[in-house]
Design a protein around this motif. Sequence first.
Motif, PDB file in Angstrom:
ATOM      1  N   ARG A 287     -11.163  59.208  78.158  1.00  0.00           N
ATOM      2  CA  ARG A 287     -11.855  60.435  78.561  1.00  0.00           C
ATOM      3  C   ARG A 287     -11.063  61.075  79.692  1.00  0.00           C
ATOM      4  O   ARG A 287     -10.500  60.385  80.530  1.00  0.00           O
ATOM      5  CB  ARG A 287     -13.289  60.142  79.009  1.00  0.00           C
ATOM      6  CG  ARG A 287     -14.131  61.387  79.244  1.00  0.00           C
ATOM      7  CD  ARG A 287     -15.574  60.976  79.470  1.00  0.00           C
ATOM      8  NE  ARG A 287     -15.723  60.230  80.709  1.00  0.00           N
ATOM      9  CZ  ARG A 287     -16.041  60.769  81.888  1.00  0.00           C
ATOM     10  NH1 ARG A 287     -16.249  62.089  81.970  1.00  0.00           N
ATOM     11  NH2 ARG A 287     -16.169  60.028  82.956  1.00  0.00           N
ATOM     12  N   ILE A 288     -11.016  62.412  79.715  1.00  0.00           N
ATOM     13  CA  ILE A 288     -10.284  63.161  80.728  1.00  0.00           C
ATOM     14  C   ILE A 288     -11.190  64.258  81.267  1.00  0.00           C
ATOM     15  O   ILE A 288     -11.824  64.984  80.489  1.00  0.00           O
ATOM     16  CB  ILE A 288      -8.982  63.753  80.155  1.00  0.00           C
ATOM     17  CG1 ILE A 288      -7.995  62.630  79.839  1.00  0.00           C
ATOM     18  CG2 ILE A 288      -8.353  64.743  81.123  1.00  0.00           C
ATOM     19  CD1 ILE A 288      -6.712  63.105  79.248  1.00  0.00           C
ATOM     20  N   THR A 289     -11.259  64.370  82.585  1.00  0.00           N
ATOM     21  CA  THR A 289     -12.136  65.352  83.226  1.00  0.00           C
ATOM     22  C   THR A 289     -11.374  66.390  84.035  1.00  0.00           C
ATOM     23  O   THR A 289     -11.984  67.360  84.490  1.00  0.00           O
ATOM     24  CB  THR A 289     -13.135  64.633  84.148  1.00  0.00           C
ATOM     25  OG1 THR A 289     -12.407  63.840  85.106  1.00  0.00           O
ATOM     26  CG2 THR A 289     -14.048  63.718  83.339  1.00  0.00           C
ATOM     27  N   GLU A 290     -10.076  66.211  84.233  1.00  0.00           N
ATOM     28  CA  GLU A 290      -9.295  67.141  85.038  1.00  0.00           C
ATOM     29  C   GLU A 290      -8.095  67.642  84.242  1.00  0.00           C
ATOM     30  O   GLU A 290      -7.539  66.922  83.409  1.00  0.00           O
ATOM     31  CB  GLU A 290      -8.817  66.477  86.338  1.00  0.00           C
ATOM     32  CG  GLU A 290      -9.950  66.050  87.262  1.00  0.00           C
ATOM     33  CD  GLU A 290      -9.432  65.415  88.536  1.00  0.00           C
ATOM     34  OE1 GLU A 290      -8.198  65.283  88.661  1.00  0.00           O
ATOM     35  OE2 GLU A 290     -10.254  65.058  89.393  1.00  0.00           O
ATOM     36  N   GLY A 291      -7.714  68.894  84.524  1.00  0.00           N
ATOM     37  CA  GLY A 291      -6.540  69.463  83.867  1.00  0.00           C
ATOM     38  C   GLY A 291      -6.714  69.705  82.389  1.00  0.00           C
ATOM     39  O   GLY A 291      -5.758  69.544  81.619  1.00  0.00           O
ATOM     40  N   VAL A 292      -7.915  70.098  81.964  1.00  0.00           N
ATOM     41  CA  VAL A 292      -8.183  70.323  80.539  1.00  0.00           C
ATOM     42  C   VAL A 292      -7.681  71.709  80.142  1.00  0.00           C
ATOM     43  O   VAL A 292      -7.986  72.716  80.809  1.00  0.00           O
ATOM     44  CB  VAL A 292      -9.693  70.186  80.243  1.00  0.00           C
ATOM     45  CG1 VAL A 292      -9.975  70.469  78.778  1.00  0.00           C
ATOM     46  CG2 VAL A 292     -10.177  68.794  80.636  1.00  0.00           C
ATOM     47  N   ASN A 293      -6.930  71.782  79.068  1.00  0.00           N
ATOM     48  CA  ASN A 293      -6.450  73.053  78.519  1.00  0.00           C
ATOM     49  C   ASN A 293      -7.413  73.529  77.443  1.00  0.00           C
ATOM     50  O   ASN A 293      -7.439  72.974  76.341  1.00  0.00           O
ATOM     51  CB  ASN A 293      -5.042  72.883  77.940  1.00  0.00           C
ATOM     52  CG  ASN A 293      -4.043  72.415  78.970  1.00  0.00           C
ATOM     53  OD1 ASN A 293      -4.074  72.852  80.108  1.00  0.00           O
ATOM     54  ND2 ASN A 293      -3.164  71.502  78.578  1.00  0.00           N
ATOM     55  N   LEU A 294      -8.204  74.524  77.760  1.00  0.00           N
ATOM     56  CA  LEU A 294      -9.176  75.028  76.797  1.00  0.00           C
ATOM     57  C   LEU A 294      -8.466  75.818  75.709  1.00  0.00           C
ATOM     58  O   LEU A 294      -7.655  76.699  75.996  1.00  0.00           O
ATOM     59  CB  LEU A 294     -10.207  75.916  77.494  1.00  0.00           C
ATOM     60  CG  LEU A 294     -11.070  75.223  78.559  1.00  0.00           C
ATOM     61  CD1 LEU A 294     -11.991  76.229  79.216  1.00  0.00           C
ATOM     62  CD2 LEU A 294     -11.863  74.088  77.942  1.00  0.00           C
ATOM     63  N   PRO A 295      -8.745  75.535  74.438  1.00  0.00           N
ATOM     64  CA  PRO A 295      -8.059  76.257  73.360  1.00  0.00           C
ATOM     65  C   PRO A 295      -8.567  77.675  73.157  1.00  0.00           C
ATOM     66  O   PRO A 295      -7.828  78.538  72.684  1.00  0.00           O
ATOM     67  CB  PRO A 295      -8.330  75.387  72.130  1.00  0.00           C
ATOM     68  CG  PRO A 295      -9.581  74.646  72.461  1.00  0.00           C
ATOM     69  CD  PRO A 295      -9.588  74.451  73.935  1.00  0.00           C
ATOM     70  N   PHE A 296      -9.830  77.955  73.527  1.00  0.00           N
ATOM     71  CA  PHE A 296     -10.416  79.276  73.308  1.00  0.00           C
ATOM     72  C   PHE A 296     -11.166  79.735  74.551  1.00  0.00           C
ATOM     73  O   PHE A 296     -11.728  78.922  75.290  1.00  0.00           O
ATOM     74  CB  PHE A 296     -11.385  79.265  72.112  1.00  0.00           C
ATOM     75  CG  PHE A 296     -10.720  79.114  70.780  1.00  0.00           C
ATOM     76  CD1 PHE A 296     -10.161  80.210  70.135  1.00  0.00           C
ATOM     77  CD2 PHE A 296     -10.646  77.873  70.168  1.00  0.00           C
ATOM     78  CE1 PHE A 296      -9.552  80.075  68.900  1.00  0.00           C
ATOM     79  CE2 PHE A 296     -10.041  77.730  68.936  1.00  0.00           C
ATOM     80  CZ  PHE A 296      -9.487  78.835  68.313  1.00  0.00           C
ATOM     81  N   ARG A 297     -11.167  81.057  74.726  1.00  0.00           N
ATOM     82  CA  ARG A 297     -12.012  81.709  75.715  1.00  0.00           C
ATOM     83  C   ARG A 297     -12.927  82.680  74.997  1.00  0.00           C
ATOM     84  O   ARG A 297     -12.484  83.484  74.165  1.00  0.00           O
ATOM     85  CB  ARG A 297     -11.171  82.457  76.749  1.00  0.00           C
ATOM     86  CG  ARG A 297     -10.358  81.565  77.680  1.00  0.00           C
ATOM     87  CD  ARG A 297      -9.604  82.396  78.687  1.00  0.00           C
ATOM     88  NE  ARG A 297     -10.523  83.210  79.492  1.00  0.00           N
ATOM     89  CZ  ARG A 297     -10.134  84.216  80.264  1.00  0.00           C
ATOM     90  NH1 ARG A 297      -8.840  84.548  80.320  1.00  0.00           N
ATOM     91  NH2 ARG A 297     -11.020  84.901  80.967  1.00  0.00           N
ATOM     92  N   VAL A 298     -14.201  82.590  75.311  1.00  0.00           N
ATOM     93  CA  VAL A 298     -15.215  83.432  74.658  1.00  0.00           C
ATOM     94  C   VAL A 298     -15.848  84.321  75.718  1.00  0.00           C
ATOM     95  O   VAL A 298     -16.351  83.828  76.743  1.00  0.00           O
ATOM     96  CB  VAL A 298     -16.282  82.576  73.947  1.00  0.00           C
ATOM     97  CG1 VAL A 298     -17.301  83.467  73.253  1.00  0.00           C
ATOM     98  CG2 VAL A 298     -15.633  81.621  72.953  1.00  0.00           C
ATOM     99  N   LEU A 299     -15.824  85.639  75.481  1.00  0.00           N
ATOM    100  CA  LEU A 299     -16.385  86.613  76.426  1.00  0.00           C
ATOM    101  C   LEU A 299     -17.508  87.379  75.727  1.00  0.00           C
ATOM    102  O   LEU A 299     -17.258  88.337  74.986  1.00  0.00           O
ATOM    103  CB  LEU A 299     -15.292  87.572  76.906  1.00  0.00           C
ATOM    104  CG  LEU A 299     -14.045  86.909  77.519  1.00  0.00           C
ATOM    105  CD1 LEU A 299     -12.987  87.950  77.837  1.00  0.00           C
ATOM    106  CD2 LEU A 299     -14.413  86.126  78.776  1.00  0.00           C
ATOM    107  N   PRO A 300     -18.754  86.986  75.934  1.00  0.00           N
ATOM    108  CA  PRO A 300     -19.872  87.674  75.278  1.00  0.00           C
ATOM    109  C   PRO A 300     -20.475  88.760  76.155  1.00  0.00           C
ATOM    110  O   PRO A 300     -20.490  88.666  77.392  1.00  0.00           O
ATOM    111  CB  PRO A 300     -20.867  86.545  75.028  1.00  0.00           C
ATOM    112  CG  PRO A 300     -20.637  85.602  76.170  1.00  0.00           C
ATOM    113  CD  PRO A 300     -19.193  85.731  76.569  1.00  0.00           C
ATOM    114  N   THR A 301     -20.976  89.796  75.513  1.00  0.00           N
ATOM    115  CA  THR A 301     -21.710  90.871  76.186  1.00  0.00           C
ATOM    116  C   THR A 301     -22.891  91.257  75.307  1.00  0.00           C
ATOM    117  O   THR A 301     -22.698  91.657  74.154  1.00  0.00           O
ATOM    118  CB  THR A 301     -20.818  92.087  76.431  1.00  0.00           C
ATOM    119  OG1 THR A 301     -19.681  91.694  77.194  1.00  0.00           O
ATOM    120  CG2 THR A 301     -21.585  93.163  77.180  1.00  0.00           C
ATOM    121  N   ILE A 302     -24.091  91.137  75.846  1.00  0.00           N
ATOM    122  CA  ILE A 302     -25.313  91.437  75.095  1.00  0.00           C
ATOM    123  C   ILE A 302     -26.111  92.473  75.876  1.00  0.00           C
ATOM    124  O   ILE A 302     -26.397  92.289  77.069  1.00  0.00           O
ATOM    125  CB  ILE A 302     -26.149  90.168  74.847  1.00  0.00           C
ATOM    126  CG1 ILE A 302     -25.345  89.162  73.997  1.00  0.00           C
ATOM    127  CG2 ILE A 302     -27.456  90.510  74.165  1.00  0.00           C
ATOM    128  CD1 ILE A 302     -26.079  87.875  73.736  1.00  0.00           C
TER     129      ILE A 302
END
Length: 442
Positions: A287-302
């Motif tokens: 398990r890794i908790t630091e330095g995670v490279n997120l594959p996606f960014r989601v920007l929602p607007t409602i």
Amino acid sequence: MPVAASAIYFLNLRGDVLINRLYRDDVGGNMVDAFRMHIMQTKELGTCSVRQIGGCSFLYMRISNVYIVIVVSSNANMACAFKFVVEAVNLFKSYFGGAFVTILFLYMSFWTVCNKIMDFGYPQNLSPEILKLYITQGGVCSPFSSKPVDKPVPNATLQVTGAVGWRREGLVYKKNEVFLDVVESVNLLISSKGSVLRCDVTGKILMKCFLSGMPDLKLGLNDKIGLEKDSRLKPVLQKGGASDISGKTIELDDVMFHQCVNLTRFNSEKTVSFVPPDGEFDLIKYRITEGVNLPFRVLPTIKELGRTRMEVNVKVKSVFGAKMFALGVVIKIPVPKQTAKTSFQVTSERAKYDPAIDCLVWKIRKFPGQTETTLSAELELISTMGEKKSSTRPPIQMEFQVPMFTASGLRVRFLKVWEKSGYNTVEWVRYITKAGSYEIRC
């Protein structure tokens, strides 16, 4: 102290004994009646899996339509007992095949296995690969038979009590191959204000070995411990003052090794050395908790436009490399239950409204790296007579699979195979990152 089981019972849902085995004489034969009367008939099975009745402890677990009950008369290790039950069920399924209930009809073979996996109440060898060598369901070849024996009988003492009990000798393959998969699941929770509430990676290294003989493998990763060891063995500085170690280093948390890994060598040399089992197995879990490279960014607007209209805009950006791509991307956007009509505009693939789960489901079969795509939707809601209640919306959920990408940055530096015959091997390495609990609040 390991669990010292006095007896083990296999009961059906009515409490009838299907098979039982008494290992010690410190409990009476009416223990199952006490379990049936004080636990099953009082309908307290779901409250706690450990109960004490009359000085004895009952540890039980339901598998399919069968209750497995272990009776102990002393202060035993509960975790060890439940671990034994889980491993025993996996052994039965692997040994007999099919559903767990059908195993109980193979009475004699089942009884033989029960005698081998526990001795005087103490767990013994529960490895399916080892037990299948000596407990067979087929006929036994007579020593006076004229039919030649295909394979020599392995050394039972070495297999059961030796240092390499998970691999038998005499394995021969025409093509020696090793398949290594680094599989990671990304867990993410982002608040409606954009702050990260949870971000971690759970991963495992899967191996599938088809190697002859008794090979010795050595695996090198770009983890912090292994690279620090290399930096002490090699010159730290090269010509021009450059460091001998390049690339990203990571720090693994909660590491779990397969039993084949030589822990003594790992503690001293900081290298993963092992004699692998034959076939597929989990080498490392981490398990890794630091330095995670997120594959996606989601920007929602409602936006809510009155009581009967709503606008939803979601922008999704892929952060991984441009030469990579994600497969099976699914984005689920929750909408109110009183949604009556929807209209979409998407820049790629297609979306639809699923009233069964009250979500806008946006599916993208192939999502290239370093790109972004948007969804715009207009919702028409059914007008309600009651007052408008402010409630939190469920988060947006995302599913995906990105080949040749690791969110933790873990990389295999080397995989060496040594065997005394000196044959050549073919090594295959693959990386896969999947979505675990990937949620964005809006």
